[in-house]
Design a protein around this motif. Sequence first.
Motif, PDB file in Angstrom:
ATOM      1  N   ARG A 303       0.833  -1.205   0.000  1.00 54.08           N
ATOM      2  CA  ARG A 303       0.000   0.000   0.000  1.00 54.08           C
ATOM      3  C   ARG A 303       0.869   1.257   0.000  1.00 54.08           C
ATOM      4  NH1 ARG A 303      -2.263  -1.388   4.091  1.00 54.08           N
ATOM      5  NH2 ARG A 303      -4.323  -2.109   3.436  1.00 54.08           N
ATOM      6  N   ASP A 304       1.934   1.221   0.795  1.00 53.22           N
ATOM      7  CA  ASP A 304       2.776   2.408   0.975  1.00 53.22           C
ATOM      8  C   ASP A 304       3.446   2.848  -0.316  1.00 53.22           C
ATOM      9  OD1 ASP A 304       4.098   4.353   2.782  1.00 53.22           O
ATOM     10  OD2 ASP A 304       5.920   3.271   2.201  1.00 53.22           O
ATOM     11  N   VAL A 305       3.974   1.897  -1.092  1.00 50.44           N
ATOM     12  CA  VAL A 305       4.669   2.296  -2.326  1.00 50.44           C
ATOM     13  C   VAL A 305       3.679   2.846  -3.361  1.00 50.44           C
ATOM     14  CG1 VAL A 305       6.627   0.777  -1.986  1.00 50.44           C
ATOM     15  CG2 VAL A 305       4.636  -0.084  -3.228  1.00 50.44           C
ATOM     16  N   ALA A 306       2.455   2.309  -3.379  1.00 48.67           N
ATOM     17  CA  ALA A 306       1.446   2.831  -4.299  1.00 48.67           C
ATOM     18  C   ALA A 306       1.084   4.267  -3.930  1.00 48.67           C
ATOM     19  CB  ALA A 306       0.207   1.944  -4.269  1.00 48.67           C
ATOM     20  N   ILE A 307       0.923   4.526  -2.644  1.00 49.46           N
ATOM     21  CA  ILE A 307       0.597   5.884  -2.197  1.00 49.46           C
ATOM     22  C   ILE A 307       1.723   6.853  -2.536  1.00 49.46           C
ATOM     23  CG2 ILE A 307       0.248   7.316  -0.139  1.00 49.46           C
ATOM     24  CD1 ILE A 307      -1.297   4.971   1.089  1.00 49.46           C
ATOM     25  N   LYS A 308       2.951   6.440  -2.318  1.00 43.51           N
ATOM     26  CA  LYS A 308       4.083   7.332  -2.605  1.00 43.51           C
ATOM     27  C   LYS A 308       4.143   7.715  -4.077  1.00 43.51           C
ATOM     28  CE  LYS A 308       7.151   6.051   1.215  1.00 43.51           C
ATOM     29  NZ  LYS A 308       8.384   5.323   1.611  1.00 43.51           N
ATOM     30  N   GLN A 309       3.860   6.757  -4.957  1.00 43.47           N
ATOM     31  CA  GLN A 309       3.899   7.087  -6.384  1.00 43.47           C
ATOM     32  C   GLN A 309       2.756   8.033  -6.754  1.00 43.47           C
ATOM     33  OE1 GLN A 309       5.684   4.405  -9.119  1.00 43.47           O
ATOM     34  NE2 GLN A 309       3.920   4.422 -10.476  1.00 43.47           N
ATOM     35  N   VAL A 414       5.600  -0.059  -9.593  1.00 39.81           N
ATOM     36  CA  VAL A 414       6.053   1.257  -9.140  1.00 39.81           C
ATOM     37  C   VAL A 414       7.506   1.480  -9.536  1.00 39.81           C
ATOM     38  CG1 VAL A 414       4.466   1.330  -7.178  1.00 39.81           C
ATOM     39  CG2 VAL A 414       6.751   0.349  -6.878  1.00 39.81           C
ATOM     40  N   ASN A 415       7.863   2.732  -9.571  1.00 42.85           N
ATOM     41  CA  ASN A 415       9.277   3.077  -9.730  1.00 42.85           C
ATOM     42  C   ASN A 415      10.008   2.638  -8.464  1.00 42.85           C
ATOM     43  OD1 ASN A 415      11.819   4.604  -9.796  1.00 42.85           O
ATOM     44  ND2 ASN A 415      10.886   5.667 -11.528  1.00 42.85           N
ATOM     45  N   LYS A 416      11.104   1.934  -8.632  1.00 49.84           N
ATOM     46  CA  LYS A 416      11.773   1.350  -7.467  1.00 49.84           C
ATOM     47  C   LYS A 416      12.331   2.395  -6.506  1.00 49.84           C
ATOM     48  CE  LYS A 416      15.998   0.359 -10.133  1.00 49.84           C
ATOM     49  NZ  LYS A 416      16.796  -0.746 -10.704  1.00 49.84           N
ATOM     50  N   LYS A 417      12.392   3.652  -6.930  1.00 46.75           N
ATOM     51  CA  LYS A 417      12.862   4.698  -6.015  1.00 46.75           C
ATOM     52  C   LYS A 417      11.906   4.898  -4.846  1.00 46.75           C
ATOM     53  CE  LYS A 417      10.756   8.566  -8.557  1.00 46.75           C
ATOM     54  NZ  LYS A 417      11.037   9.758  -9.401  1.00 46.75           N
ATOM     55  N   PHE A 418      10.649   4.431  -4.999  1.00 45.58           N
ATOM     56  CA  PHE A 418       9.683   4.568  -3.914  1.00 45.58           C
ATOM     57  C   PHE A 418       9.763   3.425  -2.902  1.00 45.58           C
ATOM     58  CE2 PHE A 418       7.609   6.896  -7.473  1.00 45.58           C
ATOM     59  CZ  PHE A 418       7.713   8.167  -6.913  1.00 45.58           C
ATOM     60  N   LEU A 419      10.585   2.424  -3.194  1.00 50.06           N
ATOM     61  CA  LEU A 419      10.750   1.310  -2.271  1.00 50.06           C
ATOM     62  C   LEU A 419      11.731   1.680  -1.166  1.00 50.06           C
ATOM     63  CD1 LEU A 419      11.201  -1.652  -4.783  1.00 50.06           C
ATOM     64  CD2 LEU A 419       9.157  -1.150  -3.455  1.00 50.06           C
ATOM     65  N   PRO A 420      11.489   1.206   0.070  1.00 51.84           N
ATOM     66  CA  PRO A 420      12.521   1.388   1.099  1.00 51.84           C
ATOM     67  C   PRO A 420      13.791   0.654   0.702  1.00 51.84           C
ATOM     68  CG  PRO A 420      10.767  -0.082   1.863  1.00 51.84           C
ATOM     69  CD  PRO A 420      10.305   0.496   0.573  1.00 51.84           C
ATOM     70  N   THR A 425      17.280  -3.587  -2.195  1.00 53.20           N
ATOM     71  CA  THR A 425      18.387  -4.549  -2.176  1.00 53.20           C
ATOM     72  C   THR A 425      17.925  -5.924  -2.630  1.00 53.20           C
ATOM     73  OG1 THR A 425      19.420  -3.334  -0.372  1.00 53.20           O
ATOM     74  CG2 THR A 425      20.141  -5.612  -0.719  1.00 53.20           C
ATOM     75  N   ILE A 426      16.716  -6.309  -2.229  1.00 56.49           N
ATOM     76  CA  ILE A 426      16.181  -7.633  -2.565  1.00 56.49           C
ATOM     77  C   ILE A 426      15.959  -7.776  -4.071  1.00 56.49           C
ATOM     78  CG2 ILE A 426      14.201  -9.175  -2.223  1.00 56.49           C
ATOM     79  CD1 ILE A 426      13.920  -7.878   0.579  1.00 56.49           C
ATOM     80  N   LEU A 427      15.686  -6.662  -4.761  1.00 57.33           N
ATOM     81  CA  LEU A 427      15.440  -6.712  -6.205  1.00 57.33           C
ATOM     82  C   LEU A 427      16.596  -7.351  -6.977  1.00 57.33           C
ATOM     83  CD1 LEU A 427      13.936  -3.141  -6.756  1.00 57.33           C
ATOM     84  CD2 LEU A 427      12.688  -5.303  -6.891  1.00 57.33           C
ATOM     85  N   LYS A 428      17.786  -7.297  -6.418  1.00 53.21           N
ATOM     86  CA  LYS A 428      18.968  -7.823  -7.103  1.00 53.21           C
ATOM     87  C   LYS A 428      19.110  -9.338  -6.936  1.00 53.21           C
ATOM     88  CE  LYS A 428      21.252  -3.439  -6.002  1.00 53.21           C
ATOM     89  NZ  LYS A 428      22.307  -2.804  -5.177  1.00 53.21           N
ATOM     90  N   GLU A 429      18.310  -9.935  -6.073  1.00 51.14           N
ATOM     91  CA  GLU A 429      18.451 -11.353  -5.788  1.00 51.14           C
ATOM     92  C   GLU A 429      17.902 -12.227  -6.903  1.00 51.14           C
ATOM     93  OE1 GLU A 429      16.665 -12.098  -2.003  1.00 51.14           O
ATOM     94  OE2 GLU A 429      18.077 -10.801  -0.904  1.00 51.14           O
TER      95      GLU A 429
END
Length: 444
Positions: A303-309, A414-420, A425-429
């Motif tokens: 929910r949080d990343v959607a709101i931030k975008q 979402v744009n990954k800049k909105f992720l904590p 970091t996990i995106l690279k796994e």
Amino acid sequence: MTQSISSEQLAKFQKNLHARESHDVIERAVTKNGILANSYDLKAQAKMEPVFSIDLDVGNVSNQKQSGRCWMFAALNTMRHDMKTNFKVTKDFELSQNFTYFWDKLEKANYFYQNVLETADKPTDDRTVSWLMTTPQQDGGQWDMIVAIIEKYGVVPQSVMPETYNSSKSTEINATLNLKLRKDAVDLRELVAAGTSEAEIEAVKEAKLTEIYRLLAYSFGEPPATFDFEYRDSDNEYHIDKNLTPKTFYDKFIGWDLDEYVSIINGPTDDKPYNNMYTVDRLGNVVNGRPVRHLNVNMADFRDVAIKQLQSGESVWFGCDVGQSSERQLGIMDTELYHKDELFNIDLALSKAERLDYGESLMTHAMVLTGVDIVDDQATKWKVENSWGEKVGKKGFFVMSDNWMEEYCYQVVVNKKFLPEKLQTILKEEPKVLAPWDPMGALA
């Protein structure tokens, strides 16, 4: 031990039915008006007033008509929203869904051939082979699949490649295409069984793709290689850009770095621990193109990343199970809209994870979040741009309660800049590979 229903049990069933004081009234109402009408809660409707603290001006809604291209419409809609802001295109401007549809169909045919060849040593009743043959291709897709098409082919305005009968009403083209692909699967598997060389098989496959291209060109028209983009903006200023290609058009008028956009899912089943990457075996459209990748997170992060975008002024592509607890004409999606459990005096409660595990729910539709109502720092309801035309909802826009998002939304992009940072970091796994029939592989 299995037993048939006895006469004694039937007597108990009847006694239980008649013990409910209002059973005659309920029977008359439901037999005449149906289940949904008699379990509808007008109070829930009243809470879904389409007023939002964040409300993006995105223009008119589009209409996918009798096709399953919601994922494609939703993605192109998010991009045209940016064009409206940056280039002042008018509210009715659209990018060509027919253009991306053509290339998606061609690429899906090649992707199917690849899967057929890779599984040619398995019997036809093997689960993977059976899954492939059940639906060789379809209209549906996921975010990474439209990205794969755009990265390879670009986009064009709808005025350059407009809708056709077959793009707007896809039953005939899908039936014909799937018939051909199954026939081609027979041929390719026989070639493998006969020990045919790889070079000869590739030549046969190319001949089959030539036929697919012809079939698609007759059905959708041939995509333009170059074109002129001529338009008047919302200030009535005239513009023309000559000799564009679909890729130069994308670069100039959209220009997103699509590598920055990532799929976030909420799949709360035991086999998918949160804060891990996932992909789905044999899911995609472009061979060697962008793979489908999902980061599974809890609903708070989802929910949080959607709101931030949305707060940044950018709309959000999302996937959900649209048929659950929703009213199409009014454009309302709310878990309190119907009370079938109270109507029948039965327990219908399942958790989100149970609905996924037991086949009650999965992603069926993609739309766009264009607003959210935040009251006392809590999201209460969301504004949704659908692609079913202006005759449903409020000129095509729907209202979704936050509880409905919690239960029936499965994916946001979402744009990954909105992720904590911990999630970035996990995106690279390396992703865990899910089975082809996993619900997170469902096509919107």
